[in-house]
Design a protein around this motif. Sequence first.
Motif, PDB file in Angstrom:
ATOM      1  N   ILE A 132      68.230  58.867  37.491  1.00  0.00           N
ATOM      2  CA  ILE A 132      68.474  57.885  36.436  1.00  0.00           C
ATOM      3  C   ILE A 132      69.909  57.389  36.528  1.00  0.00           C
ATOM      4  O   ILE A 132      70.851  58.190  36.569  1.00  0.00           O
ATOM      5  CB  ILE A 132      68.227  58.490  35.040  1.00  0.00           C
ATOM      6  N   GLY A 133      70.088  56.087  36.551  1.00  0.00           N
ATOM      7  CA  GLY A 133      71.406  55.465  36.491  1.00  0.00           C
ATOM      8  C   GLY A 133      71.484  54.603  35.252  1.00  0.00           C
ATOM      9  O   GLY A 133      70.571  54.586  34.422  1.00  0.00           O
ATOM     10  N   LYS A 134      72.555  53.845  35.091  1.00  0.00           N
ATOM     11  CA  LYS A 134      72.710  53.042  33.876  1.00  0.00           C
ATOM     12  C   LYS A 134      71.700  51.900  33.815  1.00  0.00           C
ATOM     13  O   LYS A 134      71.436  51.361  32.740  1.00  0.00           O
ATOM     14  CB  LYS A 134      74.131  52.494  33.776  1.00  0.00           C
ATOM     15  N   ASN A 135      71.107  51.570  34.957  1.00  0.00           N
ATOM     16  CA  ASN A 135      70.107  50.498  34.977  1.00  0.00           C
ATOM     17  C   ASN A 135      68.678  51.037  35.039  1.00  0.00           C
ATOM     18  O   ASN A 135      67.753  50.316  35.391  1.00  0.00           O
ATOM     19  CB  ASN A 135      70.369  49.556  36.154  1.00  0.00           C
ATOM     20  N   GLY A 136      68.519  52.336  34.722  1.00  0.00           N
ATOM     21  CA  GLY A 136      67.179  52.905  34.693  1.00  0.00           C
ATOM     22  C   GLY A 136      66.865  53.792  35.882  1.00  0.00           C
ATOM     23  O   GLY A 136      67.759  54.278  36.579  1.00  0.00           O
ATOM     24  N   LYS A 137      65.581  53.979  36.130  1.00  0.00           N
ATOM     25  CA  LYS A 137      65.113  54.900  37.172  1.00  0.00           C
ATOM     26  C   LYS A 137      65.349  54.331  38.568  1.00  0.00           C
ATOM     27  O   LYS A 137      65.146  53.149  38.807  1.00  0.00           O
ATOM     28  CB  LYS A 137      63.621  55.181  36.964  1.00  0.00           C
ATOM     29  N   THR A 138      65.777  55.205  39.472  1.00  0.00           N
ATOM     30  CA  THR A 138      65.901  54.856  40.895  1.00  0.00           C
ATOM     31  C   THR A 138      65.190  55.929  41.705  1.00  0.00           C
ATOM     32  O   THR A 138      64.921  57.022  41.210  1.00  0.00           O
ATOM     33  CB  THR A 138      67.379  54.780  41.339  1.00  0.00           C
ATOM     34  N   ILE A 139      64.913  55.623  42.965  1.00  0.00           N
ATOM     35  CA  ILE A 139      64.234  56.599  43.823  1.00  0.00           C
ATOM     36  C   ILE A 139      64.784  56.517  45.244  1.00  0.00           C
ATOM     37  O   ILE A 139      65.097  55.431  45.724  1.00  0.00           O
ATOM     38  CB  ILE A 139      62.697  56.366  43.817  1.00  0.00           C
ATOM     39  N   TRP A 140      64.978  57.684  45.858  1.00  0.00           N
ATOM     40  CA  TRP A 140      65.375  57.706  47.259  1.00  0.00           C
ATOM     41  C   TRP A 140      64.313  58.407  48.098  1.00  0.00           C
ATOM     42  O   TRP A 140      63.570  59.242  47.596  1.00  0.00           O
ATOM     43  CB  TRP A 140      66.744  58.352  47.464  1.00  0.00           C
ATOM     44  N   HIS A 141      64.245  58.030  49.370  1.00  0.00           N
ATOM     45  CA  HIS A 141      63.281  58.596  50.313  1.00  0.00           C
ATOM     46  C   HIS A 141      64.021  59.065  51.567  1.00  0.00           C
ATOM     47  O   HIS A 141      64.988  58.434  51.997  1.00  0.00           O
ATOM     48  CB  HIS A 141      62.237  57.557  50.735  1.00  0.00           C
ATOM     49  N   ILE A 142      63.547  60.148  52.143  1.00  0.00           N
ATOM     50  CA  ILE A 142      64.086  60.660  53.406  1.00  0.00           C
ATOM     51  C   ILE A 142      63.072  60.389  54.507  1.00  0.00           C
ATOM     52  O   ILE A 142      61.880  60.663  54.348  1.00  0.00           O
ATOM     53  CB  ILE A 142      64.372  62.170  53.323  1.00  0.00           C
ATOM     54  N   ASP A 143      63.536  59.821  55.621  1.00  0.00           N
ATOM     55  CA  ASP A 143      62.606  59.466  56.692  1.00  0.00           C
ATOM     56  C   ASP A 143      62.294  60.671  57.584  1.00  0.00           C
ATOM     57  O   ASP A 143      62.771  61.785  57.347  1.00  0.00           O
ATOM     58  CB  ASP A 143      63.137  58.267  57.500  1.00  0.00           C
ATOM     59  N   LYS A 144      61.516  60.425  58.626  1.00  0.00           N
ATOM     60  CA  LYS A 144      61.066  61.510  59.516  1.00  0.00           C
ATOM     61  C   LYS A 144      62.215  62.161  60.278  1.00  0.00           C
ATOM     62  O   LYS A 144      62.102  63.305  60.745  1.00  0.00           O
ATOM     63  CB  LYS A 144      60.033  60.975  60.508  1.00  0.00           C
ATOM     64  N   ASN A 145      63.360  61.465  60.406  1.00  0.00           N
ATOM     65  CA  ASN A 145      64.512  62.012  61.114  1.00  0.00           C
ATOM     66  C   ASN A 145      65.435  62.823  60.211  1.00  0.00           C
ATOM     67  O   ASN A 145      66.404  63.419  60.689  1.00  0.00           O
ATOM     68  CB  ASN A 145      65.337  60.890  61.756  1.00  0.00           C
ATOM     69  N   GLY A 146      65.148  62.823  58.908  1.00  0.00           N
ATOM     70  CA  GLY A 146      66.022  63.521  57.966  1.00  0.00           C
ATOM     71  C   GLY A 146      67.134  62.638  57.440  1.00  0.00           C
ATOM     72  O   GLY A 146      68.020  63.116  56.727  1.00  0.00           O
ATOM     73  N   ALA A 147      67.110  61.356  57.775  1.00  0.00           N
ATOM     74  CA  ALA A 147      68.087  60.390  57.259  1.00  0.00           C
ATOM     75  C   ALA A 147      67.498  59.688  56.035  1.00  0.00           C
ATOM     76  O   ALA A 147      66.278  59.648  55.857  1.00  0.00           O
ATOM     77  CB  ALA A 147      68.429  59.359  58.329  1.00  0.00           C
ATOM     78  N   ARG A 148      68.351  59.119  55.214  1.00  0.00           N
ATOM     79  CA  ARG A 148      67.838  58.344  54.086  1.00  0.00           C
ATOM     80  C   ARG A 148      67.143  57.096  54.614  1.00  0.00           C
ATOM     81  O   ARG A 148      67.634  56.431  55.532  1.00  0.00           O
ATOM     82  CB  ARG A 148      68.968  57.950  53.135  1.00  0.00           C
ATOM     83  N   ASN A 149      66.005  56.787  54.008  1.00  0.00           N
ATOM     84  CA  ASN A 149      65.252  55.610  54.431  1.00  0.00           C
ATOM     85  C   ASN A 149      66.090  54.341  54.254  1.00  0.00           C
ATOM     86  O   ASN A 149      66.687  54.106  53.209  1.00  0.00           O
ATOM     87  CB  ASN A 149      63.969  55.493  53.602  1.00  0.00           C
ATOM     88  N   TYR A 204      83.778  59.544  34.270  1.00  0.00           N
ATOM     89  CA  TYR A 204      83.447  60.027  35.616  1.00  0.00           C
ATOM     90  C   TYR A 204      82.800  58.928  36.452  1.00  0.00           C
ATOM     91  O   TYR A 204      83.119  58.749  37.621  1.00  0.00           O
ATOM     92  CB  TYR A 204      82.523  61.246  35.492  1.00  0.00           C
ATOM     93  N   GLY A 205      81.885  58.187  35.833  1.00  0.00           N
ATOM     94  CA  GLY A 205      81.303  57.023  36.498  1.00  0.00           C
ATOM     95  C   GLY A 205      80.095  57.282  37.362  1.00  0.00           C
ATOM     96  O   GLY A 205      79.417  56.352  37.773  1.00  0.00           O
ATOM     97  N   GLY A 206      79.816  58.553  37.678  1.00  0.00           N
ATOM     98  CA  GLY A 206      78.710  58.818  38.590  1.00  0.00           C
ATOM     99  C   GLY A 206      79.020  58.275  39.977  1.00  0.00           C
ATOM    100  O   GLY A 206      80.162  58.313  40.440  1.00  0.00           O
ATOM    101  N   HIS A 207      78.014  57.707  40.633  1.00  0.00           N
ATOM    102  CA  HIS A 207      78.169  57.156  41.973  1.00  0.00           C
ATOM    103  C   HIS A 207      78.290  55.639  41.902  1.00  0.00           C
ATOM    104  O   HIS A 207      78.257  55.057  40.813  1.00  0.00           O
ATOM    105  CB  HIS A 207      76.988  57.598  42.845  1.00  0.00           C
ATOM    106  N   TYR A 208      78.427  55.001  43.063  1.00  0.00           N
ATOM    107  CA  TYR A 208      78.528  53.545  43.062  1.00  0.00           C
ATOM    108  C   TYR A 208      77.204  52.920  42.623  1.00  0.00           C
ATOM    109  O   TYR A 208      76.125  53.399  42.974  1.00  0.00           O
ATOM    110  CB  TYR A 208      78.913  53.023  44.448  1.00  0.00           C
ATOM    111  N   SER A 209      77.296  51.861  41.854  1.00  0.00           N
ATOM    112  CA  SER A 209      76.122  51.118  41.402  1.00  0.00           C
ATOM    113  C   SER A 209      75.639  50.187  42.515  1.00  0.00           C
ATOM    114  O   SER A 209      76.280  50.080  43.577  1.00  0.00           O
ATOM    115  CB  SER A 209      76.489  50.281  40.176  1.00  0.00           C
TER     116      SER A 209
END
Length: 423
Positions: free
Chosen positions: A76-93, A385-390
């Motif tokens: 959850i960020g300030k603009n609502g729900k987000t989702i991340w995926h990891i690919d078959k190589n172990g890198a972020r999609n 703190y700000g969390g991470h970059y938007s």
Amino acid sequence: MNEIIIIITIGLLIFIINEVFIRNKILKANKIFQWMIVAKDERPNFSKNGLQKFFQHGYDSELGWVRKPLTEHEEIGKNGKTIWHIDKNGARNNPIIGFKEGKISCYGDSFTFARQVNDNETWNYYLSELTKTNIQNFGVGNYGIDQSLLRLKREIKKYPSDMVILGVVPDTISRILSVWKHYYEYGNTFGFKPRFEIIDGKLTLIKNLIDSKEKFLDYEKFLKEIQNNDFFYKEKFLKEIIKFPYSISILKNFSRNLRILQKLDKIKKNESSKKLIAQNFEAMKIIMARNLEWRIKLFKDENVSKLLKEIIQEYVRVSQKENFKAIFVFLPQKDDIIFIKNNYHFYNKFVEEIRKIDHLVVLDITNKILKEKKIDELFSEETEYGGHYSKHGNEIIAKMIYDEMRTKVEFNPNELYKTDKND
């Protein structure tokens, strides 16, 4: 004689009443706020269910933890729900379309991974658009630069790149001193990791001491060695733990402890979850301010700065061996930026030192961020703190990195990076 006995008895009663009162306050605070540590936190019990989930989704015997291939997670960020995926190589999609992988890859912590935004909102994604290549993102949350370097060594032969961007928060100077995150980041009890030390003038690896699932269940056998190799055990953890006699122990860090207790005292039994989070965050501000003080202090410490510099030099040696261009960038948190804006650039001297390392390109986005008028919009949370970059912040960061690369790394995207169609 009787008067003396009476005085001693009254004194003992006052002490006992005071001890019970303070003990109850401290234990109540410990239940709702992991940063108020007590005696039981020296040897915490591991949740079996928690461990099972950790082994399934994150454990890595060498690095401590890693994102597992073909996994995903919502945030959850300030603009609502987000989702991340990891690919078959172990890198972020990276859902960029039309460009091949392998020209640029990224390693680092959660600011490189780009938490709290979707896969097509990371700075790596926007940089892919600018450089016309499908950038592979091997960043992992809460990594120190030591873990990032070790992951690079492990992955670079399988997924070679012409350029590698190593991006970390300035707080990496704290992370490289830990072998158990719990001693710096109280409550992160599964966070065992490797680290480097300089021994006889050479960078020497201390391997992850809890390098099997079985060792988690018997970690106390390795506790002495863990404590000897973790900087923060003596320098921070032991100085902030509160135990009997509580009335004396609490005085060790009276200002810190009193302010936390005052914030937590406002929490009522039947408080709503929203209010609980807000009141916990008020106490958390004290912790974040202390952590900022630590990294400012550590950048002034010659031995610690030397260790960080040696790790970066090892990164350059890997680049020469594996034939890629080594690029380094600090990705500052919001509190770093606010401090620098209001005081001084506490890691600028270190940046100037590593600029002198041969075959290393150092990108300077901190000074570029300082010129931004709306700093809050660059981050994903409406807090100090700000969390991470938007999403917006990642677009800006990508442009800053790209502009720096154009001036400091001689390359022409239109010539170097061909699309699948052209191939």
